[in-house]
Design a protein around this motif. Structure first.
Motif, PDB file in Angstrom:
ATOM      1  N   TYR A 191       0.814  -1.218   0.000  1.00  0.00           N
ATOM      2  CA  TYR A 191       0.000   0.000   0.000  1.00  0.00           C
ATOM      3  C   TYR A 191       0.848   1.269   0.000  1.00  0.00           C
ATOM      4  CZ  TYR A 191      -4.292  -2.613   0.386  1.00  0.00           C
ATOM      5  OH  TYR A 191      -5.346  -3.446   0.102  1.00  0.00           O
ATOM      6  N   GLN A 235       2.200   4.950  -6.603  1.00  0.00           N
ATOM      7  CA  GLN A 235       1.526   4.587  -7.845  1.00  0.00           C
ATOM      8  C   GLN A 235       1.144   5.838  -8.634  1.00  0.00           C
ATOM      9  OE1 GLN A 235       0.982   1.141  -8.646  1.00  0.00           O
ATOM     10  NE2 GLN A 235       2.419   1.087  -6.927  1.00  0.00           N
ATOM     11  N   PRO A 236       0.967   5.708  -9.952  1.00  0.00           N
ATOM     12  CA  PRO A 236       0.436   6.839 -10.723  1.00  0.00           C
ATOM     13  C   PRO A 236      -0.962   7.186 -10.226  1.00  0.00           C
ATOM     14  CG  PRO A 236       1.286   5.101 -12.163  1.00  0.00           C
ATOM     15  CD  PRO A 236       1.244   4.529 -10.787  1.00  0.00           C
ATOM     16  N   PRO A 237      -1.333   8.456 -10.170  1.00  0.00           N
ATOM     17  CA  PRO A 237      -2.665   8.834  -9.686  1.00  0.00           C
ATOM     18  C   PRO A 237      -3.775   8.239 -10.552  1.00  0.00           C
ATOM     19  CG  PRO A 237      -1.237  10.760  -9.899  1.00  0.00           C
ATOM     20  CD  PRO A 237      -0.532   9.622 -10.570  1.00  0.00           C
ATOM     21  N   ALA A 238      -4.926   7.992  -9.926  1.00  0.00           N
ATOM     22  CA  ALA A 238      -6.109   7.570 -10.677  1.00  0.00           C
ATOM     23  C   ALA A 238      -6.529   8.728 -11.579  1.00  0.00           C
ATOM     24  CB  ALA A 238      -7.228   7.192  -9.715  1.00  0.00           C
ATOM     25  N   GLU A 291      -4.970  -3.602  -6.271  1.00  0.00           N
ATOM     26  CA  GLU A 291      -4.158  -2.613  -6.992  1.00  0.00           C
ATOM     27  C   GLU A 291      -4.966  -1.337  -7.248  1.00  0.00           C
ATOM     28  OE1 GLU A 291      -2.330  -6.480  -7.384  1.00  0.00           O
ATOM     29  OE2 GLU A 291      -4.372  -5.801  -7.775  1.00  0.00           O
ATOM     30  N   GLU A 292      -6.221  -1.498  -7.648  1.00  0.00           N
ATOM     31  CA  GLU A 292      -7.067  -0.315  -7.879  1.00  0.00           C
ATOM     32  C   GLU A 292      -7.357   0.408  -6.567  1.00  0.00           C
ATOM     33  OE1 GLU A 292     -10.158  -1.067 -11.364  1.00  0.00           O
ATOM     34  OE2 GLU A 292     -10.022  -2.824 -10.041  1.00  0.00           O
ATOM     35  N   ARG A 325      -5.521   0.533  -3.898  1.00  0.00           N
ATOM     36  CA  ARG A 325      -4.297   1.269  -3.534  1.00  0.00           C
ATOM     37  C   ARG A 325      -4.201   2.573  -4.304  1.00  0.00           C
ATOM     38  NH1 ARG A 325       1.267  -1.683  -4.864  1.00  0.00           N
ATOM     39  NH2 ARG A 325       0.268  -1.709  -6.913  1.00  0.00           N
ATOM     40  N   GLN A 326      -4.493   2.523  -5.593  1.00  0.00           N
ATOM     41  CA  GLN A 326      -4.395   3.726  -6.421  1.00  0.00           C
ATOM     42  C   GLN A 326      -5.394   4.783  -5.977  1.00  0.00           C
ATOM     43  OE1 GLN A 326      -5.386   3.294 -10.633  1.00  0.00           O
ATOM     44  NE2 GLN A 326      -3.571   4.470 -11.172  1.00  0.00           N
ATOM     45  N   TYR A 327      -6.626   4.361  -5.682  1.00  0.00           N
ATOM     46  CA  TYR A 327      -7.634   5.328  -5.223  1.00  0.00           C
ATOM     47  C   TYR A 327      -7.253   5.919  -3.866  1.00  0.00           C
ATOM     48  CZ  TYR A 327     -10.927   4.199  -8.966  1.00  0.00           C
ATOM     49  OH  TYR A 327     -11.533   4.060 -10.192  1.00  0.00           O
ATOM     50  N   GLN A 380      -4.236   6.314  -2.623  1.00  0.00           N
ATOM     51  CA  GLN A 380      -3.106   7.234  -2.757  1.00  0.00           C
ATOM     52  C   GLN A 380      -3.496   8.529  -3.447  1.00  0.00           C
ATOM     53  OE1 GLN A 380       0.475   5.527  -4.380  1.00  0.00           O
ATOM     54  NE2 GLN A 380       0.549   3.861  -2.885  1.00  0.00           N
ATOM     55  N   THR A 381      -4.494   8.481  -4.310  1.00  0.00           N
ATOM     56  CA  THR A 381      -4.924   9.683  -5.032  1.00  0.00           C
ATOM     57  C   THR A 381      -5.870  10.536  -4.199  1.00  0.00           C
ATOM     58  OG1 THR A 381      -4.776   8.406  -7.090  1.00  0.00           O
ATOM     59  CG2 THR A 381      -5.897  10.518  -7.211  1.00  0.00           C
TER      60      THR A 381
END
Length: 395
Positions: A178, A182-185, A261-262, A264-266, A268-269
């Motif tokens: 986590y 990651q690249p932002p959503a 994975e999704e 985590r991206q949400y 972090q964004t």
């Protein structure tokens, strides 16, 4: 060490107990231990997907528990299959997740000749389940050599009906996963204030109070957006859609079930992670995931969140069911970038206490402690038996 982990729940169905088992199994195997998993499963390929999996029961019955549904097997074939398997296999440790939930863990507990360890995950608002089943399973629970509770809230619940010593060992999370940037959503990169909720659409998760809070937040931030992540049935969403229409909310997105994975991206964004739970939670796993992802947290002030958040800098806690206080807390974070940054850093530090490596260390230490006690007890018993055979008196 040979270890059998047992779950009462339909294995392919997403849930905290299944994730606990898989993560603990991975850590134990990485240290050279032999681990098998026994559980019911509606997935016919489950034994191919997970090495060492023992499928006991393919038909499950959804039973209402704690404003949710537990998918259990009640097959009459449990007893002969469990007895045969345990007779053929010899385990040092049998680790039962939710050991007093029917029917598989109780059946294993009945016939196990290993050192039995039970982990209690639930922290319902009522101990009715334990009270009503106590006359039936009191004798079986005495076959537990060791008892683990994932939090003080979980320990308090079971302790009301079954007194004894409980070791507190929480669930863990994959902090490295986590926390990996990651690249932002992309759909959240439009300047809106993004608030993320993760959880099933059950009343105890508190989404209706968050929607009321969002109605107040949107008076000051009309472009504020709520992203709702978590599996749901169509009927569950309809009531919330009516509430959204009633409040005139324009930016509420139901993502449904997403991959880790999704998620985590949400996380972090997002600008804020909100956990408005009403109670009945044993441990705030999604809180820890959000903190590991570096997301500031606003959460209900309930025992589960207080256990996770020993550092006041890591989150803002508000009384449950108080949508006004919830809205104020959300705005405090949104309007104060410096505070938001401090919260994110404090959350990352706290999440490090819950790595699966750390949790596995504690579980293994407890296993060793129980095995040593059992070996010592057996030695004392043998010595007393020798004395009796020789005509002496046991100490």
């Amino acid at each position: 060490m040979r270890i059998l982990q047992v779950s009462p729940y339909d294995f392919p169905y997403p849930g905290g107990v299944t994730q606990h088992i898989l993560n603990l199994e991975r850590e134990l195997r990485s240290r050279g231990h032999e681990v098998a998993i026994m559980a019911p499963s509606t997935d016919n390929q489950v034994e191919e997907k997970f090495p060492g999996f023992v499928r006991i029961g393919s038909r499950v019955v959804p039973l209402p528990v704690n404003q949710s549904r537990a998918r259990l097997t009640l097959s009459p074939q449990l007893v002969p299959r469990v007895r045969r398997y345990l007779r053929q296999q010899r385990f040092d440790i049998v680790h039962l997740q939710e050991p007093l939930v029917p029917a598989l863990p109780l059946t294993v507990l009945q016939y196990s000749t290993s050192v039995n360890v039970g982990t209690f995950h639930a922290a319902r608002n009522s101990a009715l389940f334990y009270r009503t089943t106590r006359p039936l399973i009191r004798r079986l629970q005495r076959r537990l050599h060791g008892k683990i509770a994932v939090s003080e809230a979980a320990r308090e619940l079971v302790f009301r009906s079954y007194k004894g010593a409980y070791r507190i060992i929480p669930n863990g999370i994959d902090v490295d996963f986590y926390g990996a940037p990651q690249p932002p959503a992309s759909e959240l990169q439009d300047g809106k204030l993004n608030i993320v909720f993760v959880g099933r659409l059950e009343k105890r998760k508190g989404l209706d109070y968050l929607l009321r809070a969002m109605a107040l937040v949107c008076q000051l931030r009309p472009q504020a957006r709520l992203i709702v992540i978590g599996a749901f049935r169509p009927g569950q969403r309809r009531a919330y859609l009516r509430q959204i229409q009633q409040f005139g909310l324009r930016h509420v997105v139901f993502k449904g079930f997403v991959s880790d994975e999704e998620k985590r991206q949400y996380l972090q964004t997002a600008d804020i992670f909100c956990w408005p739970a009403l109670g009945g939670e044993s441990q705030g796993i999604t809180l820890l995931e959000a903190m590991a992802a570096g997301t500031p947290v606003v959460a209900s002030d309930i025992p589960a969140s207080r256990t996770m958040l020993t550092d006041n800098e890591a989150a803002i806690l508000v009384p449950p069911k108080d949508h006004v206080a919830l809205a104020r807390a959300l705005m405090r974070v949104a309007d104060n970038p410096e505070k938001s940054g401090r919260m994110a850093e404090a959350g990352r530090r706290r999440a490090l206490d819950f790595t699966w490596s750390t949790i596995a260390d504690r579980v293994l230490a407890y296993y060793e402690e129980l095995l040593n006690e059992e070996e010592l007890g057996g030695a004392y018993w043998s010595a007393d038996a020798d004395l009796l055979r020789a005509g002496g008196s046991p100490s």
